[in-house]
Motif scaffolding. Structure first.
Motif, PDB file in Angstrom:
ATOM      1  N   TRP A   9    -100.995 -70.283 111.892  1.00  0.00           N
ATOM      2  CA  TRP A   9    -100.756 -70.590 113.731  1.00  0.00           C
ATOM      3  C   TRP A   9    -101.223 -72.463 113.254  1.00  0.00           C
ATOM      4  CZ3 TRP A   9    -102.971 -73.461 117.601  1.00  0.00           C
ATOM      5  CH2 TRP A   9    -101.906 -73.587 118.783  1.00  0.00           C
ATOM      6  N   LEU A  10    -101.773 -72.598 112.435  1.00  0.00           N
ATOM      7  CA  LEU A  10    -102.188 -74.237 113.337  1.00  0.00           C
ATOM      8  C   LEU A  10    -100.941 -75.646 111.945  1.00  0.00           C
ATOM      9  CD1 LEU A  10    -106.081 -74.356 113.032  1.00  0.00           C
ATOM     10  CD2 LEU A  10    -104.321 -75.009 114.864  1.00  0.00           C
ATOM     11  N   ILE A  11    -100.704 -74.689 111.049  1.00  0.00           N
ATOM     12  CA  ILE A  11     -99.878 -74.997 110.108  1.00  0.00           C
ATOM     13  C   ILE A  11     -98.070 -74.731 111.228  1.00  0.00           C
ATOM     14  CG2 ILE A  11     -98.637 -74.506 108.023  1.00  0.00           C
ATOM     15  CD1 ILE A  11    -100.909 -73.273 106.600  1.00  0.00           C
ATOM     16  N   ARG A  12     -97.845 -73.577 111.748  1.00  0.00           N
ATOM     17  CA  ARG A  12     -96.544 -73.447 112.199  1.00  0.00           C
ATOM     18  C   ARG A  12     -96.537 -74.905 113.314  1.00  0.00           C
ATOM     19  NH1 ARG A  12     -97.482 -67.831 111.992  1.00  0.00           N
ATOM     20  NH2 ARG A  12     -98.637 -67.867 114.249  1.00  0.00           N
ATOM     21  N   GLU A  13     -97.936 -75.020 114.154  1.00  0.00           N
ATOM     22  CA  GLU A  13     -98.225 -76.184 115.387  1.00  0.00           C
ATOM     23  C   GLU A  13     -97.333 -77.562 114.761  1.00  0.00           C
ATOM     24  OE1 GLU A  13     -98.039 -75.429 118.604  1.00  0.00           O
ATOM     25  OE2 GLU A  13     -97.029 -73.459 117.899  1.00  0.00           O
ATOM     26  N   LEU A  14     -98.254 -77.822 113.204  1.00  0.00           N
ATOM     27  CA  LEU A  14     -98.542 -78.947 112.419  1.00  0.00           C
ATOM     28  C   LEU A  14     -96.725 -78.975 112.545  1.00  0.00           C
ATOM     29  CD1 LEU A  14    -101.927 -79.749 110.830  1.00  0.00           C
ATOM     30  CD2 LEU A  14    -100.865 -80.527 113.056  1.00  0.00           C
ATOM     31  N   ARG A  38    -104.970 -78.489 105.719  1.00  0.00           N
ATOM     32  CA  ARG A  38    -106.375 -80.143 105.600  1.00  0.00           C
ATOM     33  C   ARG A  38    -104.867 -81.565 105.287  1.00  0.00           C
ATOM     34  NH1 ARG A  38    -111.934 -81.549 102.023  1.00  0.00           N
ATOM     35  NH2 ARG A  38    -111.059 -83.789 102.169  1.00  0.00           N
ATOM     36  N   SER A  39    -103.591 -80.820 104.655  1.00  0.00           N
ATOM     37  CA  SER A  39    -102.931 -81.690 103.992  1.00  0.00           C
ATOM     38  C   SER A  39    -101.833 -82.352 105.619  1.00  0.00           C
ATOM     39  CB  SER A  39    -102.514 -81.171 102.623  1.00  0.00           C
ATOM     40  OG  SER A  39    -102.825 -80.559 102.174  1.00  0.00           O
ATOM     41  N   LEU A  40    -101.332 -81.142 106.572  1.00  0.00           N
ATOM     42  CA  LEU A  40    -101.543 -82.101 107.298  1.00  0.00           C
ATOM     43  C   LEU A  40    -102.112 -82.272 108.499  1.00  0.00           C
ATOM     44  CD1 LEU A  40     -98.861 -78.316 107.714  1.00  0.00           C
ATOM     45  CD2 LEU A  40     -98.338 -80.204 107.198  1.00  0.00           C
TER      46      LEU A  40
END
Length: 267
Positions: A9-14, A38-40
């Motif tokens: 979910w956090l990846i999609r938001e970023l 972490r990279s994002l």
């Protein structure tokens, strides 16, 4: 949400924040997926973030911290107990500890920052600046950005700024910029490194803190020789504590080589 669902979910938001990231495919492997997150977070420019993002991010980071385990800085033995032959005056207030500074519960940990003072933007870089910002969350970069915008110029070498600790067990982070060494160390750079330690200690005391943990400032990416840096650190900390109300200073080392350097000094 499970931990895996939180990461996704956090990846999609970023990725939504930057359309250019939409081409990045989410890995199936959980380790690589967490590395992508972490990279994002590392490359994210400071700016507004939704309360929902912070809630999910904070839950994830606190779960990971609980899994890693928190070390109580107050419970660590002082060097008087470990190195009874030391000539250090304040050996009842100095601790030598090898471990992950992002898991240490003290009033403040010290971050070896760069002059931009916004954290490391290199994805998953191995520096302490990246580790601290990654464990604290995106709030830390946002607060640093506010401080630097108010200041209006880059942070001078040898000075320090204090922020909240957010998802770290430390209540605060003190950021300082150490000297970058070239072919050989100059007298100016020696004084600048000593100034880093003094500035952090003064700021901790001014802020009403009782305990502070130092990383090995400037000895990584900035190439200050470890043995000389350790001598400067110990001399500066010991001298400052002689006239200070600070109760505990932890010298945190990550590499075994640095541990041996400090052990030799204290013995």
């Amino acid at each position: 949400m499970t931990r895996s669902e939180k990461v996704s979910w956090l990846i999609r938001e970023l990725k939504k924040e930057n359309p250019g990231y939409e081409v990045i495919r989410e890995p199936m492997n959980e380790t690589e997926k967490r590395r992508l997150l972490r990279s994002l977070m590392n490359v994210r420019w400071p700016g507004r973030v939704s309360p929902e993002f912070l809630r999910v991010q904070d839950e994830l980071l606190r779960e990971e911290l609980e899994e890693k385990g928190v070390t109580d800085g107050e419970a660590l033995p002082v060097i008087r107990e470990q190195y009874p032959c030391t000539a250090i005056k304040n050996d009842d207030r100095i601790v030598l500890w090898r471990g992950d500074i992002t898991t240490l519960a003290v009033d403040a940990i010290v971050n070896a920052a760069n002059s931009q003072m916004l954290g490391c933007f290199v994805p998953c870089h191995g520096c302490i600046d990246n580790a601290i910002h990654s464990a604290a969350g995106v709030q830390l970069r946002n607060e640093c950005a506010q401080l630097m915008e108010a200041q209006g110029h880059e942070e001078p070498v040898g000075k320090a700024k204090i922020t909240g600790g957010y998802n770290l067990p430390a209540r605060h982070v003190i950021h300082t910029v150490g000297p970058v060494v070239g072919v050989q160390v100059t007298e100016k750079q020696k004084e600048e490194l000593a100034s880093c330690y003094r500035s952090c200690l003064k700021l901790a005391e001014k802020s009403g803190l009782k305990s502070v943990a130092f990383c090995c400032i400037s000895t990584g990416e900035f190439h200050f020789p470890g043995k000389l840096a350790a001598r400067i650190a110990v001399e500066t900390i010991d001298r400052y504590l002689s006239g200070s109300r600070l109760e505990r200073v932890v010298i945190d080392v990550f590499k075994e080589e640095d541990l041996h350097i400090y052990q030799k000094i204290f013995r």
